[in-house]
Motif scaffolding. Structure first.
Motif, short mmCIF file in Angstrom:
data_model
loop_
_atom_site.label_atom_id
_atom_site.label_comp_id
_atom_site.label_asym_id
_atom_site.label_seq_id
_atom_site.Cartn_x
_atom_site.Cartn_y
_atom_site.Cartn_z
N ALA A 23 41.74 -7.35 88.57
CA ALA A 23 41.95 -8.81 88.60
C ALA A 23 41.38 -9.45 87.34
O ALA A 23 41.99 -10.35 86.76
CB ALA A 23 41.31 -9.41 89.85
N ALA A 24 40.21 -8.97 86.91
CA ALA A 24 39.60 -9.50 85.69
C ALA A 24 40.48 -9.20 84.48
O ALA A 24 40.68 -10.06 83.61
CB ALA A 24 38.21 -8.89 85.49
N GLU A 27 42.07 -11.91 82.05
CA GLU A 27 41.72 -11.91 80.63
C GLU A 27 42.95 -11.75 79.73
O GLU A 27 43.04 -12.40 78.69
CB GLU A 27 40.71 -10.80 80.33
N LEU A 28 43.87 -10.88 80.13
CA LEU A 28 45.07 -10.67 79.31
C LEU A 28 45.94 -11.92 79.26
O LEU A 28 46.54 -12.22 78.24
CB LEU A 28 45.86 -9.46 79.80
N ALA A 82 50.17 -9.10 83.21
CA ALA A 82 50.14 -7.65 83.43
C ALA A 82 50.36 -7.34 84.90
O ALA A 82 49.93 -8.09 85.77
CB ALA A 82 48.80 -7.09 82.96
N ASP A 83 51.03 -6.24 85.16
CA ASP A 83 51.31 -5.79 86.52
C ASP A 83 50.14 -4.93 87.02
O ASP A 83 49.98 -3.80 86.59
CB ASP A 83 52.62 -4.99 86.53
N ILE A 84 49.31 -5.51 87.91
CA ILE A 84 48.13 -4.80 88.42
C ILE A 84 48.49 -3.48 89.07
O ILE A 84 47.79 -2.49 88.92
CB ILE A 84 47.35 -5.70 89.42
N VAL A 144 47.84 -0.26 80.36
CA VAL A 144 48.80 -1.26 80.82
C VAL A 144 50.13 -0.95 80.15
O VAL A 144 50.24 -1.00 78.92
CB VAL A 144 48.33 -2.69 80.47
N TYR A 145 51.11 -0.59 80.98
CA TYR A 145 52.45 -0.29 80.48
C TYR A 145 53.45 -1.39 80.80
O TYR A 145 54.47 -1.52 80.14
CB TYR A 145 52.97 1.02 81.08
N GLN A 146 53.17 -2.15 81.86
CA GLN A 146 54.14 -3.16 82.29
C GLN A 146 53.51 -4.55 82.29
O GLN A 146 52.46 -4.77 82.90
CB GLN A 146 54.66 -2.82 83.68
N PHE A 147 54.17 -5.46 81.57
CA PHE A 147 53.72 -6.84 81.49
C PHE A 147 54.92 -7.72 81.14
O PHE A 147 55.94 -7.23 80.65
CB PHE A 147 52.60 -7.01 80.46
N GLN A 148 54.76 -9.00 81.43
CA GLN A 148 55.80 -9.97 81.11
C GLN A 148 55.32 -10.88 79.98
O GLN A 148 54.12 -11.11 79.85
CB GLN A 148 56.12 -10.83 82.34
N TYR A 149 56.25 -11.35 79.21
CA TYR A 149 56.06 -12.29 78.11
C TYR A 149 55.61 -11.56 76.84
O TYR A 149 55.11 -10.45 76.87
CB TYR A 149 55.09 -13.43 78.46
N GLU A 150 55.82 -12.23 75.72
CA GLU A 150 55.46 -11.68 74.42
C GLU A 150 54.00 -12.03 74.11
O GLU A 150 53.62 -13.19 74.19
CB GLU A 150 56.39 -12.28 73.35
N PRO A 151 53.18 -11.04 73.77
CA PRO A 151 51.76 -11.34 73.49
C PRO A 151 51.59 -12.22 72.25
O PRO A 151 52.27 -12.03 71.24
CB PRO A 151 51.14 -9.96 73.23
N VAL A 152 50.67 -13.17 72.36
CA VAL A 152 50.28 -14.02 71.24
C VAL A 152 48.76 -14.18 71.28
O VAL A 152 48.15 -14.11 72.34
CB VAL A 152 50.95 -15.43 71.28
N GLY A 153 48.14 -14.39 70.13
CA GLY A 153 46.70 -14.60 70.08
C GLY A 153 46.37 -16.03 70.49
O GLY A 153 46.28 -16.92 69.65
#
Length: 138
Positions: free
Chosen positions: A53-54, A58-59, A67-69, A94-103
């Motif tokens: 969950a943390a 955080e991501l 991220a898909d827990i 973490v292999y599965q997540f939605q959206y494009e990462p940005v800082g």
């Protein structure tokens, strides 16, 4: 005699892979502990919060990704003592997540091939992660 250090600070970190098996790293802001070094994204675990969950929280806060827990996998745990703090690093893939990462906190982020990691400057506590990834992938 060394000064007594407080309890361990529980920190989660993610080895985030894209579809090309590259790994996402963030560069620590210069004003923070270990500033300017590359790191695996993550942060402190709050009281009564699970590691996954943390990490999900955080991501989202740092990178804007969901991220898909259910697909996160524990990679390793590291206990590392710096001169000023004790870090318990709980590392997940973490292999599965939605959206494009940005800082989202103004930090630089970049995708790297596994072989490129050995040429980057990481906090000392992160070195066992790189060793594990290199051993695991060879």
């Amino acid at each position: 005699m060394s000064e007594f250090l407080p309890d361990w600070i529980h920190v989660v970190a993610a080895v985030i892979y894209d579809s090309r098996q590259r790994i996402l790293l963030a560069q620590r802001p210069l004003h923070k502990h270990q500033g300017g070094k590359w790191e695996f994204p993550g942060g402190k675990v709050e009281p009564n919060e699970s590691a996954t969950a943390a990490l999900k929280r955080e991501l989202f806060e740092e990178l804007g990704i969901e991220a898909d827990i259910s697909t996160m996998q524990s990679l390793l745990e590291i206990k590392h003592t710096y001169p000023d703090k004790n870090i318990w690093l709980d590392v997940w893939t973490v292999y599965q997540f939605q959206y494009e990462p940005v800082g989202r906190e103004g930090q630089a982020i970049a995708w790297f091939e596994l072989a490129e990691l050995i040429n980057l400057d990481f906090p000392a506590a992160n070195k066992p992660i790189i060793q594990k990834l290199l051993t695991h992938m060879s």
